[in-house]
Design a protein around this motif. Structure first.
Motif, PDB file in Angstrom:
ATOM      1  N   ASN A  27       2.663  -9.620   4.126  1.00 36.42           N
ATOM      2  CA  ASN A  27       2.858 -10.050   2.745  1.00 36.42           C
ATOM      3  C   ASN A  27       2.866 -11.572   2.637  1.00 36.42           C
ATOM      4  OD1 ASN A  27       5.210 -10.939   0.629  1.00 36.42           O
ATOM      5  ND2 ASN A  27       3.876  -9.345  -0.183  1.00 36.42           N
ATOM      6  N   SER A  28       2.375 -12.068   1.522  1.00 44.24           N
ATOM      7  CA  SER A  28       2.186 -13.504   1.317  1.00 44.24           C
ATOM      8  C   SER A  28       3.425 -14.325   1.633  1.00 44.24           C
ATOM      9  CB  SER A  28       1.775 -13.760  -0.132  1.00 44.24           C
ATOM     10  OG  SER A  28       0.590 -13.076  -0.448  1.00 44.24           O
ATOM     11  N   GLU A  29       4.584 -13.863   1.207  1.00 39.81           N
ATOM     12  CA  GLU A  29       5.799 -14.658   1.355  1.00 39.81           C
ATOM     13  C   GLU A  29       6.291 -14.729   2.797  1.00 39.81           C
ATOM     14  OE1 GLU A  29       6.695 -16.416  -1.031  1.00 39.81           O
ATOM     15  OE2 GLU A  29       5.660 -15.444  -2.694  1.00 39.81           O
ATOM     16  N   SER A  30       5.792 -13.852   3.660  1.00 39.98           N
ATOM     17  CA  SER A  30       6.260 -13.807   5.047  1.00 39.98           C
ATOM     18  C   SER A  30       5.268 -14.424   6.028  1.00 39.98           C
ATOM     19  CB  SER A  30       6.535 -12.351   5.457  1.00 39.98           C
ATOM     20  OG  SER A  30       7.524 -11.783   4.624  1.00 39.98           O
ATOM     21  N   ILE A  31       4.179 -14.967   5.523  1.00 43.68           N
ATOM     22  CA  ILE A  31       3.135 -15.507   6.404  1.00 43.68           C
ATOM     23  C   ILE A  31       3.602 -16.813   7.033  1.00 43.68           C
ATOM     24  CG2 ILE A  31       0.833 -16.541   6.428  1.00 43.68           C
ATOM     25  CD1 ILE A  31       0.014 -14.538   4.293  1.00 43.68           C
ATOM     26  N   LEU A  32       3.317 -16.960   8.320  1.00 44.98           N
ATOM     27  CA  LEU A  32       3.489 -18.224   9.028  1.00 44.98           C
ATOM     28  C   LEU A  32       2.116 -18.888   9.130  1.00 44.98           C
ATOM     29  CD1 LEU A  32       5.738 -16.979  11.983  1.00 44.98           C
ATOM     30  CD2 LEU A  32       6.481 -17.850   9.755  1.00 44.98           C
ATOM     31  N   GLN A  33       2.071 -20.216   9.119  1.00 45.97           N
ATOM     32  CA  GLN A  33       0.802 -20.951   9.167  1.00 45.97           C
ATOM     33  C   GLN A  33      -0.168 -20.379   8.120  1.00 45.97           C
ATOM     34  OE1 GLN A  33      -0.838 -22.366  12.838  1.00 45.97           O
ATOM     35  NE2 GLN A  33       0.819 -21.457  14.024  1.00 45.97           N
ATOM     36  N   PHE A  34       0.170 -20.597   6.873  1.00 49.03           N
ATOM     37  CA  PHE A  34      -0.494 -19.943   5.752  1.00 49.03           C
ATOM     38  C   PHE A  34      -2.013 -20.148   5.769  1.00 49.03           C
ATOM     39  CE2 PHE A  34      -1.324 -19.201   1.183  1.00 49.03           C
ATOM     40  CZ  PHE A  34      -0.622 -18.019   1.021  1.00 49.03           C
ATOM     41  N   GLY A  35      -2.448 -21.395   5.975  1.00 49.42           N
ATOM     42  CA  GLY A  35      -3.879 -21.673   5.945  1.00 49.42           C
ATOM     43  C   GLY A  35      -4.641 -20.959   7.043  1.00 49.42           C
ATOM     44  N   ASN A  36      -4.097 -20.981   8.268  1.00 49.20           N
ATOM     45  CA  ASN A  36      -4.761 -20.308   9.379  1.00 49.20           C
ATOM     46  C   ASN A  36      -4.762 -18.801   9.199  1.00 49.20           C
ATOM     47  OD1 ASN A  36      -5.560 -22.493  11.036  1.00 49.20           O
ATOM     48  ND2 ASN A  36      -3.471 -22.736  11.783  1.00 49.20           N
ATOM     49  N   ASN A  37      -3.640 -18.251   8.765  1.00 52.81           N
ATOM     50  CA  ASN A  37      -3.505 -16.801   8.683  1.00 52.81           C
ATOM     51  C   ASN A  37      -4.277 -16.200   7.524  1.00 52.81           C
ATOM     52  OD1 ASN A  37      -1.994 -14.346   7.389  1.00 52.81           O
ATOM     53  ND2 ASN A  37      -1.416 -14.295   9.542  1.00 52.81           N
ATOM     54  N   ALA A  38      -4.129 -16.761   6.331  1.00 51.54           N
ATOM     55  CA  ALA A  38      -4.679 -16.131   5.127  1.00 51.54           C
ATOM     56  C   ALA A  38      -6.086 -16.612   4.793  1.00 51.54           C
ATOM     57  CB  ALA A  38      -3.761 -16.392   3.935  1.00 51.54           C
ATOM     58  N   TYR A  39      -6.450 -17.791   5.255  1.00 52.78           N
ATOM     59  CA  TYR A  39      -7.767 -18.353   4.982  1.00 52.78           C
ATOM     60  C   TYR A  39      -8.665 -18.291   6.224  1.00 52.78           C
ATOM     61  CZ  TYR A  39      -5.734 -20.591   0.774  1.00 52.78           C
ATOM     62  OH  TYR A  39      -5.113 -20.854  -0.427  1.00 52.78           O
ATOM     63  N   GLY A  40      -8.218 -19.012   7.289  1.00 51.15           N
ATOM     64  CA  GLY A  40      -9.084 -19.224   8.443  1.00 51.15           C
ATOM     65  C   GLY A  40      -9.361 -17.986   9.263  1.00 51.15           C
ATOM     66  N   LYS A  41      -8.323 -17.234   9.628  1.00 51.53           N
ATOM     67  CA  LYS A  41      -8.519 -16.086  10.519  1.00 51.53           C
ATOM     68  C   LYS A  41      -9.350 -14.981   9.873  1.00 51.53           C
ATOM     69  CE  LYS A  41      -6.060 -12.864  13.559  1.00 51.53           C
ATOM     70  NZ  LYS A  41      -4.742 -12.397  14.058  1.00 51.53           N
ATOM     71  N   PRO A  42      -9.053 -14.545   8.631  1.00 51.74           N
ATOM     72  CA  PRO A  42      -9.916 -13.517   8.035  1.00 51.74           C
ATOM     73  C   PRO A  42     -11.340 -14.001   7.800  1.00 51.74           C
ATOM     74  CG  PRO A  42      -8.241 -14.270   6.469  1.00 51.74           C
ATOM     75  CD  PRO A  42      -7.874 -14.829   7.794  1.00 51.74           C
ATOM     76  N   ALA A  43     -11.515 -15.277   7.421  1.00 54.88           N
ATOM     77  CA  ALA A  43     -12.867 -15.805   7.242  1.00 54.88           C
ATOM     78  C   ALA A  43     -13.635 -15.781   8.554  1.00 54.88           C
ATOM     79  CB  ALA A  43     -12.820 -17.221   6.677  1.00 54.88           C
ATOM     80  N   THR A  44     -12.947 -16.155   9.644  1.00 54.86           N
ATOM     81  CA  THR A  44     -13.573 -16.125  10.964  1.00 54.86           C
ATOM     82  C   THR A  44     -13.899 -14.695  11.364  1.00 54.86           C
ATOM     83  OG1 THR A  44     -12.318 -18.090  11.605  1.00 54.86           O
ATOM     84  CG2 THR A  44     -13.279 -16.772  13.379  1.00 54.86           C
ATOM     85  N   ALA A  45     -12.983 -13.777  11.102  1.00 54.04           N
ATOM     86  CA  ALA A  45     -13.222 -12.377  11.439  1.00 54.04           C
ATOM     87  C   ALA A  45     -14.485 -11.865  10.753  1.00 54.04           C
ATOM     88  CB  ALA A  45     -12.011 -11.531  11.037  1.00 54.04           C
ATOM     89  N   LEU A  46     -14.639 -12.171   9.479  1.00 57.18           N
ATOM     90  CA  LEU A  46     -15.829 -11.708   8.755  1.00 57.18           C
ATOM     91  C   LEU A  46     -17.084 -12.368   9.293  1.00 57.18           C
ATOM     92  CD1 LEU A  46     -14.533 -11.519   5.068  1.00 57.18           C
ATOM     93  CD2 LEU A  46     -14.647  -9.735   6.800  1.00 57.18           C
TER      94      LEU A  46
END
Length: 764
Positions: free
Chosen positions: A487-506
Motif C-alpha cells: 500500500n502507498s502509505e507503507s512504501i519505503l523508497q517511494f520513487g524506486n519502489n512505485a516508479y522505478g522497479k515496476p517500470a524496469t520490470a515492464l
C-alpha cells in the motif's frame, strides 16, 4: 469401535501431513494471491458481464479570491448508483483536510533532535496554516439540510432512504478553503508568490468535495488520505464556472465554453490558427503581452466557463502572468489541442519545448495504448511540482534568472511534462486505485514515459526504465525494501519502489521475457479493455497472460510480491571434446600432455641423477617395459579401434568427426529471483554468439542447473547478461574465466562540486 477410532486417527494424521505442505515454488501460479474470477472481473483479466461503476456529475461555481488567496465554491452533485447494492450513505473525499491543523497527517509526522538541524526538521510542531475545507452546508435538491459526518479527510452523507440500483441522488454543497503556498507548505496544488511584482500563480486541484469510489472489489474506497497515497475517483461530467480577476488567464480541465466573453478577438483568432498548426505552437498570449498584464491588478472579475465529459477529476490554473501557446495534434478526423501556460520565468525553455513535448507525448502514448480521447492536453509551469489531472498538469523545470539552464533542468522539465501528460492515460483514463496501488499508475506511466523519451532523443538521459538503473536499489538491504504490492502509505523508497522497479520490470518483460511484439499487443489490450474503467492488479496480470499465451506468474510473483533480486552466477565451466578412441591419436596427445607435466623433483633429478641410475649403468636391467610405456600403440589396439568405427552409424561417425567443442557450464541462483539466462560466448577467432534461455530453465531446480553447449570453435570467454537486461546485481560472478569489475571510490575529503550549468559557464 476401536478399529473405527484408529482409522479416523490415521485419516487425521494423513490430512494433517498434507496440510503442512506448502508449495514454495517460484513457478507456482498466482491463484492464492489473486481474487477469484467472477461476473464482475473475469479470469482473462477483462471486465465481466456484470461489471459496473458509479457516476458522479458536477455543476459548480468557483471563485478565486486573489486578495485573500481563497477558493469558494458552491454546486450540486448527481450521484448515480449503478451497483446492485442499495446504499444507505455515500462517502465523499475532503482531501484538502490533510492541511488542517489537527489533521491525522500532522499528528503522525515524526522527528528527532540532532546537534545540527534546521527548522524544517521540526516545523510540523509549529504548523499554523488554517487549511482544510470549510463545509458551510450539504443539502438535498430541495435545499433541506442533510446529516453528514466528517472523519479527517472523509465525509459520510447519510441518505434519506436507500439508493437502489439505477437510481440517482442529487445533493448541493457549499464550501471554502485557504490556498497554501507550495514553497512553504508543499502540496500537489496551491500558489506561488512572485514578490517582485506582488503577483500570484495558482495551480488549483482537490479544491472541491469529491465522490469516493464504490466498486465490487472494496465497496467504498474510504481509506484516509495521509498525503502520499493519491486518489480513487469516479467518472462523471463537469460543468464548471470559474470567477477570477479579469486580467487573469485560466487553463482548465475541459473545453472553454465562452471564449468570446473572456478572450479578445485577436486571441480567439490565434486559437483558431493554433488548431490548424500541426508542426509548431502558435502564441495565443505572447511574453510581451504577459509582461504587460502582470504589471497591473484588475479590481473587477471575469468568469470562465468549462465543460468536461467522462473525466474522473477537475483542476485549473489561473494567473495574470501566463504566456499561452498551443498547437493541434491529429487523431483521425479529430484535432486535439496541445497547450502550455507559463510565466516569463519559464522562458526560454518553456516556449521552446513544452507544447511540443505535450504533442509528442500524446502521439507516443497513443501508439502503445489508445488514441487520446480528450479535446485538450495542457502543461502548466509552476515551481517544483509535477502533478496530473484530466487534460491538465502542473510541471516544474525553471531556468536561471539569466535564461541559462543546466542539462539536468532541461531534461528534467521534458521528463516531467511527458510523465504528467502521460498520466492522462494512467490513471485518468485507465482509472486504477491510487490510494491502494501506486505502481498501477506511477509504474505503468513511468514505463511508457521511458518509451516516449527514447522516441524524443535516442541519447535521452532517462532516469528510469533500463534494467541496470535499478540495480543499486535491488541489492540494497532487505530492511530498506518492501514488495511493489505494498500500500502507498507503507512504501519505503517511494520513487524506486512505485516508479522505478515496476517500470524496469515492464521493460524487462518487453525486451527480454516476452519480446516487443507480444508485449506491445498485450499491453495495448489491457489499456483498451480498461479505458474509462477501474482495473485492479489482478486485471493487469491476467490480461498480460491472456493476450500473449505466456505464463508470467513466476515473473509477477518475483518482481511484484517479493524483494528478491537478480544475481545469477557462473560457477564453473568444463571443456570437453569427443574421445575418438583412436589409439594413435590418443597416445600422441597423452604423451604430449605428460611431457608438459613436469614436477619439481623430476626436473632436479634430471640434473642430479644424470647417468647415475642403475638402468643407465647396467643395460641388463632393461626389459620390454623400458622400451614400451603406457602410451605405446600395438596392432591389437588398432584393430580394436577399426572394429569400433565400423560399428558406428553414419550420424555417429559424422558427430565423432565434427571436431565440436563441448562446454559444461554450472549456474547458481544467488539472488533468488528467477530470470532468463542470456550468455555471450567469445571464440578464439574473436567472434561472438549470444544464446537466450527462458526463465523456465530453473523449473526443476530453482537454485542451480548445469547445461552443455557445443561449438565448432573454442570458447575463450563467457559473459552472463552481456547487455545489462536482467538487473543482475553482481557482475563479478558473470564471467568465465572469472574477472572482477572495478568499483569506484573517492577520497573522503570532497572538493566543491562544480556547477553543471554549462550554458551559463559558456556565457550563452
Amino acid at each position: 469401535m476401536k478399529r473405527l477410532l484408529l482409522g479416523a486417527l490415521a485419516l487425521f494424521i494423513t490430512n494433517a501431513g498434507f496440510a503442512q505442505y506448502t508449495n514454495e515454488s517460484k513457478f507456482k501460479q498466482l491463484k492464492e494471491e489473486l481474487p477469484t474470477p467472477n461476473v464482475y472481473r473475469t479470469g482473462s483479466g477483462a471486465p465481466g458481464p456484470w461489471y459496473y461503476q458509479q457516476q458522479a456529475d458536477y455543476t459548480m461555481e468557483i471563485t478565486l479570491d486573489d486578495n485573500k488567496q481563497r477558493i469558494s465554491g458552491e454546486g450540486t452533485v448527481v450521484y448515480t448508483n449503478n451497483s446492485p447494492d442499495p446504499l444507505n450513505y455515500i462517502w465523499v473525499q475532503l482531501d484538502q483536510n490533510v492541511r488542517a491543523k489537527n489533521s491525522e497527517t500532522q499528528q503522525i509526522k515524526k522527528g528527532s533532535i540532532s546537534d545540527k538541524m534546521s527548522y524544517k526538521s521540526l516545523e510540523y510542531l509549529f504548523y499554523d496554516f488554517d487549511g482544510g475545507l470549510k463545509i458551510e452546508h450539504i443539502v438535498d435538491e430541495n435545499g433541506k439540510k442533510l446529516p453528514f459526518y466528517i472523519n479527517n479527510t472523509m465525509m459520510r452523507i447519510n441518505l434519506p432512504k436507500a439508493l437502489n440500483k439505477g437510481e440517482s441522488f442529487t445533493f448541493g454543497m457549499k464550501w471554502w478553503y485557504n490556498i497554501q503556498e507550495r514553497a512553504k507548505y508543499g502540496g500537489r496544488s496551491g500558489l506561488e508568490y512572485f514578490e517582485e511584482e506582488d503577483n500570484y500563480l495558482y495551480t488549483i486541484a482537490q479544491f472541491f468535495p469529491r465522490m469516493a469510489v464504490y466498486n465490487d472489489v472494496e465497496g467504498w474506497q474510504n481509506k484516509q488520505f495521509l498525503g502520499r497515497g493519491e486518489f480513487a475517483l469516479v467518472f462523471g461530467n463537469y460543468d464548471v464556472k470559474i470567477t477570477v480577476p479579469s486580467d487573469h488567464v485560466v487553463g482548465s480541465t475541459g473545453t472553454l465554453q465562452n471564449a468570446e466573453e473572456v478572450l479578445t478577438k485577436e486571441q480567439q483568432n490565434r486559437l483558431k490558427e493554433a488548431r490548424k498548426s500541426l508542426d509548431k505552437p502558435v502564441m495565443i498570449i505572447t511574453e510581451s503581452e504577459a509582461k504587460k498584464a502582470e504589471k497591473g491588478k484588475a479590481k473587477d472579475t471575469k468568469t470562465w466557463h468549462f465543460k468536461a465529459e467522462n473525466v474522473r477529476d477537475f483542476a485549473f490554473a489561473s494567473s495574470r502572468k501566463f504566456i499561452w501557446d498551443a498547437m493541434g495534434v491529429k487523431f483521425g478526423d479529430r484535432t486535439v489541442m496541445a497547450m502550455s501556460y507559463y510565466p516569463k520565468e519559464g522562458n526560454p525553455l518553456w516556449e521552446q519545448y513544452s507544447t511540443r513535448v505535450v504533442a509528442h507525448t500524446l502521439k507516443s502514448y497513443s501508439k502503445y495504448t489508445f488514441d487520446y480521447p480528450y479535446p485538450t492536453a495542457i502543461s502548466v509551469h509552476s515551481d517544483r511540482i509535477g502533478m496530473e489531472y484530466p487534460m491538465i498538469c502542473f510541471n516544474g523545470g525553471r531556468p536561471e534568472a539569466d535564461g541559462t539552464y543546466s542539462a539536468t533542468t532541461k531534461y528534467g522539465m521534458i521528463s516531467v511534462i511527458i510523465h504528467e501528460v502521460g498520466h492522462n492515460y494512467f490513471p485518468m483514463i485507465v482509472n486504477s486505485d491510487e490510494r491502494q496501488w501506486t505502481w498501477m499508475d506511477e509504474g505503468l506511466n513511468t514505463f511508457v514515459q521511458y518509451l516516449a523519451e527514447m522516441e524524443w532523443d535516442k541519447d535521452y538521459p532517462s532516469r528510469r526504465g533500463p534494467a541496470y538503473k535499478i540495480v543499486d536499489y535491488m541489492k540494497s538491504q532487505p530492511t530498506e525494501q518492501v514488495p511493489i504490492m505494498t500500500n502507498s502509505e507503507s512504501i519505503l523508497q517511494f520513487g524506486n519502489n512505485a516508479y522505478g522497479k515496476p517500470a524496469t520490470a515492464l521493460n524487462i518483460l518487453r525486451e527480454t521475457v516476452m519480446g516487443r511484439e507480444e508485449f506491445d499487443y498485450a499491453f495495448k489490450e489491457y489499456s483498451r479493455r480498461w479505458m474509462f474503467k477501474h482495473p485492479t492488479p489482478a486485471d493487469f496480470f491476467r490480461t498480460m497472460e491472456d493476450a500473449s499465451a505466456t505464463d508470467l506468474d513466476w515473473f509477477f510473483r518475483g518482481w511484484f510480491y517479493t524483494t528478491q533480486h537478480v544475481d545469477i552466477s557462473i560457477d564453473n565451466m568444463e571443456h570437453f571434446q569427443f574421445d575418438s578412441q583412436n589409439p594413435e591419436t590418443n597416445s600422441k596427445a597423452d604423451r604430449e600432455k605428460a611431457s608438459k607435466q613436469r614436477f619439481i623433483g623430476d626436473m632436479r633429478n634430471d640434473t642430479a641423477l644424470a647417468g647415475k641410475t642403475v638402468v643407465e649403468q647396467d643395460e641388463s636391467m632393461r626389459d620390454f617395459y623400458n622400451d614400451n610405456d603406457e602410451f605405446t600403440v600395438f596392432e591389437s589396439d588398432k584393430k580394436k579401434y577399426n572394429d569400433y568405427i565400423e560399428s558406428l552409424s553414419d550420424d555417429e561417425k559424422k558427430l565423432l568427426n565434427s571436431g565440436l567443442n563441448f562446454y559444461e557450464i554450472s549456474f547458481s541462483n544467488v539472488g533468488g529471483l528467477v530470470m532468463p539466462v542470456i550468455l555471450e560466448f567469445t571464440f578464439s577467432d574473436g567472434n561472438t554468439e549470444v544464446q537466450h534461455m527462458p526463465a523456465q530453465i530453473w523449473l526443476k531446480n530453482e537454485d542451480s542447473f548445469t547445461k552443455v553447449f557445443a561449438f565448432e570453435k573454442k570458447v575463450t570467454k563467457v559473459e552472463l547478461d552481456p547487455f545489462l537486461e536482467t538487473a543482475d546485481t553482481d557482475r563479478n560472478n558473470n564471467y568465465y574465466p572469472p574477472q572482477q569489475e572495478p568499483s569506484r571510490f573517492e577520497l573522503y575529503k570532497r572538493q566543491q562540486r562544480e556547477s553543471k550549468n554549462n550554458m551559463q559557464k559558456a556565457g550563452k
